[in-house]
Design a protein around this motif. Sequence first.
Motif, PDB file in Angstrom:
ATOM      1  N   GLY A  86       0.668  -1.259  -0.047  1.00 27.42           N
ATOM      2  CA  GLY A  86       0.008   0.051  -0.061  1.00 27.42           C
ATOM      3  C   GLY A  86       0.823   1.230   0.031  1.00 27.42           C
ATOM      4  O   GLY A  86       0.654   1.898   0.968  1.00 27.42           O
ATOM      5  N   THR A  87       1.631   1.344  -0.934  1.00 27.32           N
ATOM      6  CA  THR A  87       2.608   2.517  -1.095  1.00 27.32           C
ATOM      7  C   THR A  87       1.609   4.005  -1.690  1.00 27.32           C
ATOM      8  O   THR A  87       0.443   3.507  -2.353  1.00 27.32           O
ATOM      9  CB  THR A  87       3.472   2.380  -2.068  1.00 27.32           C
ATOM     10  OG1 THR A  87       3.131   2.262  -3.310  1.00 27.32           O
ATOM     11  CG2 THR A  87       4.337   1.311  -1.729  1.00 27.32           C
ATOM     12  N   PRO A  88       1.955   5.130  -1.331  1.00 28.90           N
ATOM     13  CA  PRO A  88       1.014   6.288  -1.779  1.00 28.90           C
ATOM     14  C   PRO A  88       0.867   6.291  -3.210  1.00 28.90           C
ATOM     15  O   PRO A  88      -0.167   6.583  -3.616  1.00 28.90           O
ATOM     16  CB  PRO A  88       2.134   7.239  -1.262  1.00 28.90           C
ATOM     17  CG  PRO A  88       2.759   6.918  -0.075  1.00 28.90           C
ATOM     18  CD  PRO A  88       3.021   5.467  -0.507  1.00 28.90           C
ATOM     19  N   GLN A  89       2.068   5.806  -3.836  1.00 27.05           N
ATOM     20  CA  GLN A  89       1.630   5.732  -5.415  1.00 27.05           C
ATOM     21  C   GLN A  89       0.909   4.917  -5.930  1.00 27.05           C
ATOM     22  O   GLN A  89       0.131   5.053  -6.860  1.00 27.05           O
ATOM     23  CB  GLN A  89       3.338   5.612  -6.130  1.00 27.05           C
ATOM     24  CG  GLN A  89       3.384   5.716  -7.640  1.00 27.05           C
ATOM     25  CD  GLN A  89       4.652   5.363  -8.226  1.00 27.05           C
ATOM     26  OE1 GLN A  89       5.755   5.913  -7.688  1.00 27.05           O
ATOM     27  NE2 GLN A  89       4.621   5.141  -9.390  1.00 27.05           N
ATOM     28  N   LYS A  90       0.843   3.550  -5.295  1.00 23.77           N
ATOM     29  CA  LYS A  90      -0.140   2.549  -5.765  1.00 23.77           C
ATOM     30  C   LYS A  90      -1.383   3.038  -5.373  1.00 23.77           C
ATOM     31  O   LYS A  90      -2.438   3.009  -6.180  1.00 23.77           O
ATOM     32  CB  LYS A  90       0.090   1.172  -4.986  1.00 23.77           C
ATOM     33  CG  LYS A  90      -0.208   0.166  -5.530  1.00 23.77           C
ATOM     34  CD  LYS A  90       0.445  -0.452  -6.808  1.00 23.77           C
ATOM     35  CE  LYS A  90       1.660  -0.967  -6.644  1.00 23.77           C
ATOM     36  NZ  LYS A  90       2.328  -1.019  -7.902  1.00 23.77           N
TER      37      LYS A  90
ATOM     38  N   VAL B 239       6.480  -0.178   1.798  1.00 21.55           N
ATOM     39  CA  VAL B 239       5.974   0.931   2.422  1.00 21.55           C
ATOM     40  C   VAL B 239       7.103   1.673   2.830  1.00 21.55           C
ATOM     41  O   VAL B 239       7.012   2.958   2.803  1.00 21.55           O
ATOM     42  CB  VAL B 239       4.525   0.794   3.266  1.00 21.55           C
ATOM     43  CG1 VAL B 239       4.220   1.914   3.846  1.00 21.55           C
ATOM     44  CG2 VAL B 239       3.486   0.067   2.523  1.00 21.55           C
ATOM     45  N   ALA B 242       9.057   3.268   0.276  1.00 19.60           N
ATOM     46  CA  ALA B 242       8.047   4.326  -0.407  1.00 19.60           C
ATOM     47  C   ALA B 242       8.436   5.684   0.410  1.00 19.60           C
ATOM     48  O   ALA B 242       8.489   6.831  -0.154  1.00 19.60           O
ATOM     49  CB  ALA B 242       6.518   3.844  -0.656  1.00 19.60           C
TER      50      ALA B 242
END
Lengths: 127, 298
Positions: A86-90, B239, B242
């Motif tokens: 759940g990365t910000p980009q995704k 994460v 990121a």
Amino acid sequence: MTRKLKILITDDSKLLRKKLRTELEALDCEVIEAENGKEAVMKDLQESPDGIILDIVMPEVGGIEALQVIKEVSPEVPVIMLSSAGTPQKLMETLKMGAFDFIQKPYTSAQIKRAIENIRKRVQLDD
Amino acid sequence: MISQYFAQYLLNTAALQASQVQSLLSKASEHKAQLLVLAMNDGLITAKQIESIQEKEKLQNKTFAEIALADGYLTKSQLSNVENSIINNQMNFVQTMLDEHIVDYVQMEQFLKEYSESKIMPIDDAVRQLAGKCPENVESECEHYSEYAEIFMRSLVRFMDTSAVINPVAIPFSGEKPTVVISQRLMGDMIMTTGILAEEDVFLEMARRYSQEDIVEVDELAIDSVSEFLNVANGLYVVNLAHRHLEVDLEPQRMAKNVTPAGNQQMIIRIDTGFGPFDLIIATDEFLLLEDGQGKQL
């Protein structure tokens, strides 16, 4: 009286599908399952679910490609992305593509309940 | 004072031997941290005061708490806080060390003091010690591997409810018992493959603990369970990356039985837990090379 929501769970993990099915049935949902993105697209066409829970990392056709196709064929169906990555980009990428929500694994029961409530509200508005 | 890495600290500093830690970890679930350990952990009571209270306990028909209150070592409010404190696995580990007479209260107090004053990160220290002994040159990757190992160990505590340490002197599994390997590749601004290799009994216990299902054989559910655990740990790492503007995707996991991982800059980290040992494998490329009949992509 509200009707049962039909939710399509898409995850390559049998364990995840089993756990999610239990959660959703407790929330009075009818559950159908798909093991990958390709099957999710087919089940979406065949079963017309009220909402879809879609994993991202899956063999063959992954969640991002499946989301793209589902949004083309049934743009009104709310799709909740469920992923460990759940990365910000995704998150931005999938929301831009039309995803309704994004839940990071490991999910909590409260997150699933909230997501289903939001789908229910959306369905009631559409009805 | 006691964090989840106290046992690792004792191992790194050679205060305990790996075999002692292994034995203590397996017994820790049977030893619940008592009030005096919790009070010492909170810095409310000293080892000498504990010994004095214990002497009185032998002579008087009173509990530790009653004597501590009567003698003014603890206030009612402090006692209430200690009684309500959350007990973690490491506190049970400390209790086990005391119950098994590995240390006494004075020695434990000294260890706790040194640990709280230490600036060294126990997991990072253990990974770097292992890297120095690694046949592959992993120096350039050590920072990533250490960061990953830290997140993996935290995931182990969080999702499998066990204390765990990196064992610096482990020998490879003998091959007498069947083993299962799960791997997952991380691709993007950095490339890395991580995995879990365990003998079947430990693999099953991992599956049971993560899924909280009654799994009795290495079947689809067991494999899914350990795969999902690895996926979640890797997701937390991704994460984390990121946040430093490194975008990395996860690929579907792979599984194989009875194979030897063979990756570049591969590091095998033996992890001892309360339910047995397993290997965490980290490499810069896919180490699970699947040939006919050896395994599959999940």
